[in-house]
Motif scaffolding. Structure first.
Motif, mmCIF file in Angstrom:
data_model
loop_
_atom_site.group_PDB
_atom_site.id
_atom_site.type_symbol
_atom_site.label_atom_id
_atom_site.label_comp_id
_atom_site.label_asym_id
_atom_site.label_seq_id
_atom_site.Cartn_x
_atom_site.Cartn_y
_atom_site.Cartn_z
ATOM 1 N N GLN A 53 -5.092 5.372 12.467
ATOM 2 C CA GLN A 53 -6.294 5.663 11.674
ATOM 3 C C GLN A 53 -7.511 6.018 12.530
ATOM 4 O OE1 GLN A 53 -7.838 1.725 9.839
ATOM 5 N NE2 GLN A 53 -5.652 1.682 9.460
ATOM 6 N N GLU A 80 -2.506 7.605 8.661
ATOM 7 C CA GLU A 80 -3.039 6.317 8.226
ATOM 8 C C GLU A 80 -4.544 6.387 8.035
ATOM 9 O OE1 GLU A 80 -1.361 2.555 9.789
ATOM 10 O OE2 GLU A 80 -1.048 3.717 11.600
ATOM 11 N N GLU A 119 -9.339 8.075 3.805
ATOM 12 C CA GLU A 119 -10.360 7.529 2.904
ATOM 13 C C GLU A 119 -11.066 8.588 2.080
ATOM 14 O OE1 GLU A 119 -13.023 5.076 5.158
ATOM 15 O OE2 GLU A 119 -11.476 3.588 5.627
ATOM 16 N N GLY A 124 -3.941 5.230 2.647
ATOM 17 C CA GLY A 124 -5.316 4.788 2.868
ATOM 18 C C GLY A 124 -6.050 4.519 1.579
ATOM 19 N N TYR A 125 -7.289 4.045 1.723
ATOM 20 C CA TYR A 125 -8.093 3.636 0.575
ATOM 21 C C TYR A 125 -8.324 4.779 -0.405
ATOM 22 C CZ TYR A 125 -9.154 -0.409 3.585
ATOM 23 O OH TYR A 125 -9.079 -1.510 4.392
ATOM 24 N N GLU A 173 3.959 0.436 2.272
ATOM 25 C CA GLU A 173 3.901 -0.511 3.394
ATOM 26 C C GLU A 173 3.587 -1.911 2.884
ATOM 27 O OE1 GLU A 173 1.217 0.435 6.629
ATOM 28 O OE2 GLU A 173 1.884 -1.317 7.779
ATOM 29 N N GLN A 204 0.845 -1.197 0.000
ATOM 30 C CA GLN A 204 0.000 0.000 0.000
ATOM 31 C C GLN A 204 0.885 1.255 0.000
ATOM 32 O OE1 GLN A 204 -2.500 0.893 3.458
ATOM 33 N NE2 GLN A 204 -4.149 1.511 2.051
ATOM 34 N N ASP A 241 4.341 2.881 14.534
ATOM 35 C CA ASP A 241 3.035 2.593 13.940
ATOM 36 C C ASP A 241 1.932 2.864 14.961
ATOM 37 O OD1 ASP A 241 1.210 1.697 12.083
ATOM 38 O OD2 ASP A 241 1.964 -0.360 12.013
ATOM 39 N N ASP A 242 0.745 3.199 14.473
ATOM 40 C CA ASP A 242 -0.430 3.407 15.333
ATOM 41 C C ASP A 242 -0.115 4.401 16.451
ATOM 42 O OD1 ASP A 242 -1.324 1.342 13.733
ATOM 43 O OD2 ASP A 242 -1.121 -0.192 15.268
ATOM 44 N N ASN A 285 6.051 -4.384 8.940
ATOM 45 C CA ASN A 285 5.569 -4.389 10.323
ATOM 46 C C ASN A 285 6.337 -5.410 11.138
ATOM 47 O OD1 ASN A 285 3.003 -2.609 10.378
ATOM 48 N ND2 ASN A 285 2.814 -3.818 8.504
ATOM 49 N N ILE A 289 -1.729 -13.342 12.953
ATOM 50 C CA ILE A 289 -0.506 -12.808 13.550
ATOM 51 C C ILE A 289 -0.559 -12.957 15.075
ATOM 52 C CG2 ILE A 289 0.797 -10.669 13.974
ATOM 53 C CD1 ILE A 289 0.292 -10.131 10.926
ATOM 54 N N PRO A 292 -4.280 -1.931 -0.295
ATOM 55 C CA PRO A 292 -3.057 -2.734 -0.441
ATOM 56 C C PRO A 292 -3.200 -3.604 -1.699
ATOM 57 C CG PRO A 292 -3.913 -2.861 1.813
ATOM 58 C CD PRO A 292 -4.970 -2.203 0.983
ATOM 59 N N LEU A 332 1.055 -8.332 5.261
ATOM 60 C CA LEU A 332 1.079 -9.781 5.098
ATOM 61 C C LEU A 332 -0.320 -10.339 4.847
ATOM 62 C CD1 LEU A 332 2.854 -12.318 5.168
ATOM 63 C CD2 LEU A 332 2.582 -12.351 7.661
ATOM 64 N N ARG A 333 -0.398 -11.265 3.908
ATOM 65 C CA ARG A 333 -1.645 -11.958 3.602
ATOM 66 C C ARG A 333 -1.438 -13.460 3.695
ATOM 67 N NH1 ARG A 333 -3.139 -7.802 4.765
ATOM 68 N NH2 ARG A 333 -4.171 -6.198 3.543
HETATM 69 P P1 C2E Z 1 -1.148 -1.590 10.406
HETATM 70 O O1 C2E Z 1 0.308 -1.840 10.300
HETATM 71 O O2 C2E Z 1 -1.574 -0.396 11.184
HETATM 72 O O3 C2E Z 1 -1.662 -1.539 8.902
HETATM 73 C C1 C2E Z 1 -2.721 -0.744 8.445
HETATM 74 C C2 C2E Z 1 -3.986 -1.550 8.292
HETATM 75 O O4 C2E Z 1 -5.040 -0.672 7.876
HETATM 76 C C3 C2E Z 1 -3.931 -2.623 7.224
HETATM 77 O O5 C2E Z 1 -4.787 -3.678 7.637
HETATM 78 C C4 C2E Z 1 -4.507 -1.915 6.002
HETATM 79 O O6 C2E Z 1 -5.018 -2.801 5.040
HETATM 80 C C5 C2E Z 1 -5.585 -1.112 6.655
HETATM 81 N N1 C2E Z 1 -5.938 0.091 5.889
HETATM 82 C C6 C2E Z 1 -5.204 0.764 4.983
HETATM 83 N N2 C2E Z 1 -5.853 1.836 4.519
HETATM 84 C C7 C2E Z 1 -7.039 1.878 5.140
HETATM 85 C C8 C2E Z 1 -8.165 2.782 5.080
HETATM 86 O O7 C2E Z 1 -8.192 3.763 4.359
HETATM 87 N N3 C2E Z 1 -9.213 2.484 5.908
HETATM 88 C C9 C2E Z 1 -9.222 1.403 6.733
HETATM 89 N N4 C2E Z 1 -10.289 1.195 7.483
HETATM 90 N N5 C2E Z 1 -8.170 0.538 6.819
HETATM 91 C C10 C2E Z 1 -7.103 0.777 6.031
HETATM 92 P P2 C2E Z 1 -4.353 -5.209 7.520
HETATM 93 O O8 C2E Z 1 -3.600 -5.432 6.258
HETATM 94 O O9 C2E Z 1 -5.551 -6.030 7.792
HETATM 95 O O10 C2E Z 1 -3.331 -5.380 8.721
HETATM 96 C C11 C2E Z 1 -3.739 -5.229 10.042
HETATM 97 C C12 C2E Z 1 -2.573 -5.200 10.977
HETATM 98 O O11 C2E Z 1 -1.899 -6.451 10.977
HETATM 99 C C13 C2E Z 1 -1.512 -4.167 10.614
HETATM 100 O O12 C2E Z 1 -1.895 -2.874 11.042
HETATM 101 C C14 C2E Z 1 -0.323 -4.721 11.359
HETATM 102 O O13 C2E Z 1 -0.378 -4.344 12.711
HETATM 103 C C15 C2E Z 1 -0.544 -6.222 11.256
HETATM 104 N N6 C2E Z 1 0.297 -6.751 10.173
HETATM 105 C C16 C2E Z 1 0.117 -6.781 8.846
HETATM 106 N N7 C2E Z 1 1.155 -7.344 8.215
HETATM 107 C C17 C2E Z 1 2.048 -7.680 9.175
HETATM 108 C C18 C2E Z 1 3.342 -8.310 9.176
HETATM 109 O O14 C2E Z 1 3.938 -8.640 8.123
HETATM 110 N N8 C2E Z 1 3.935 -8.524 10.398
HETATM 111 C C19 C2E Z 1 3.339 -8.133 11.556
HETATM 112 N N9 C2E Z 1 3.978 -8.382 12.718
HETATM 113 N N10 C2E Z 1 2.146 -7.519 11.595
HETATM 114 C C20 C2E Z 1 1.503 -7.303 10.426
#
Ligand code: C2E
Ligand code: MG
Ligand code: MG
Ligand code: MG
Length: 277
Positions: free
Chosen positions: A203, A236, A239, A257-258, A59, A45, A179-180, A118, A78, A263, A62-63
């Motif tokens: 966000q 973050e 939208e 963001g979206y 960014e 993304q 982050d966050d 991340n 995770i 992503p 992971l899927r």
């Molecule tokens: P994060 O690092 O804070 O990533 C941002 C999350 O917000 C991502 O969700 C992304 O898809 C989502 N997002 C992006 N733009 C928007 C938007 O405009 N609106 C909304 N509502 N959401 C948006 P995702 O991909 O489901 O990942 C969730 C969390 O999982 C991540 O939050 C991160 O904490 C964790 N994560 C993802 N990949 C990895 C990784 O490779 N390793 C680790 N340890 N954690 C990961």
């Protein structure tokens, strides 16, 4: 529980438990084999410069797509991987993949695009975490400044070990972002002590930026704080256009963001980047 005439015990919870536990255990068994079965992938993304619309960092998210469970959300698997230790091989795989992607893009003439990965607090607490980073950078001949690691405030609870690790990472040359930001046990002390490069505004603050006075105030404060400390700042969960305008007016450097892009799988991200170059 109820005791039957023959002395055996019947639990009312029995059914629920046998359903919940094997499910989680089966999922764990599948997760254990996710790397070798090629079920993991990274989606990308962009983080967009709010002044000129350019993409300078991306960014990696992971899927996990499993044959039985389908697409499992990262929030679920995770957490599971953090509980059973699988976060270490999975986390190392993410870093390896991101570096490989940087090499691939560089060979295609896409340079100066940074990838942010991340990092789980468990991973960050590994004493040889810096080695994992260094090995991947070496393996793919990647410039350290093109890799960014995103850690959360919860990864920074132990001041001493955090400082030692961050100094090692800083020496390698990778970028470090929080982050966050604002949702954890925020302490201004760590902003003073730790070599951090970027703040990512969570966000949850950005979402109601136009309607909630408090969210707007917190967002502005984080932007100004970042500026005063000489840090980059990324919003973050952007939208809507109105959020972009607000953030621009406050001189927030980047948005993610979206509104800009979901992503995307690597091939789609690549097409986007090749259009820009
Ligand atoms: P994060 O690092 O804070 O990533 C941002 C999350 O917000 C991502 O969700 C992304 O898809 C989502 N997002 C992006 N733009 C928007 C938007 O405009 N609106 C909304 N509502 N959401 C948006 P995702 O991909 O489901 O990942 C969730 C969390 O999982 C991540 O939050 C991160 O904490 C964790 N994560 C993802 N990949 C990895 C990784 O490779 N390793 C680790 N340890 N954690 C990961
Ligand atoms: Mg992140
Ligand atoms: Mg975040
Ligand atoms: Mg998050």
């Amino acid at each position: 529980t109820v005791k039957k005439a023959d002395g055996s015990v019947v639990s009312f919870y029995h059914n629920e438990m046998t359903q919940a536990f094997p499910d989680k255990m089966i999922m764990e068994t599948h997760l254990r084999r996710a790397i070798e079965l090629n079920e993991l992938s990274l989606h990308y993304q962009p983080q967009v410069d709010l002044q000129n619309g350019e993409i300078s960092s991306i960014e990696a998210l992971l899927r996990w797509n499993n044959r039985k469970f389908g697409a499992v959300p990262p929030s679920e698997f995770i957490t599971m991987a953090e509980e059973n230790g699988l976060i270490h091989p999975i986390g190392a795989w993410v870093i390896d993949q991101a570096c490989q992607q940087l090499q691939t893009w560089s060979l295609q003439g896409i340079n100066n695009i940074r990838i942010a990965v991340n990092i789980s607090p468990k991973q960050f607490a590994q004493t040889d975490f810096d080695q994992v980073i260094m090995n991947a950078l070496k393996k793919y001949h990647v410039d350290a400044s093109l890799l960014e690691i995103e850690i959360t405030e919860s990864a920074m609870s132990n001041m001493n070990t955090t400082l030692i690790m961050l100094k090692k990472l800083k020496k390698i040359g990778v970028k470090i972002s929080v982050d966050d930001f604002g949702t954890g046990y925020s302490s201004l002390n760590y902003l003073r002590l730790f070599p951090i490069d970027i703040l990512k505004i969570d966000q949850s603050f950005v979402r109601e930026i136009q309607s909630e006075h408090k969210d707007a105030a917190i967002t502005k404060t984080i932007i100004h704080l970042a500026h005063s400390l000489g840090l980059e700042v990324v919003a973050e969960g952007v939208e809507e256009m109105a959020q972009v305008l607000f953030l621009r007016k406050e001189h927030c450097q980047k948005g993610q963001g979206y509104f800009f892009s979901k992503p995307l799988p690597s091939a789609e991200m690549e097409r986007k980047l090749l259009d820009i170059v």
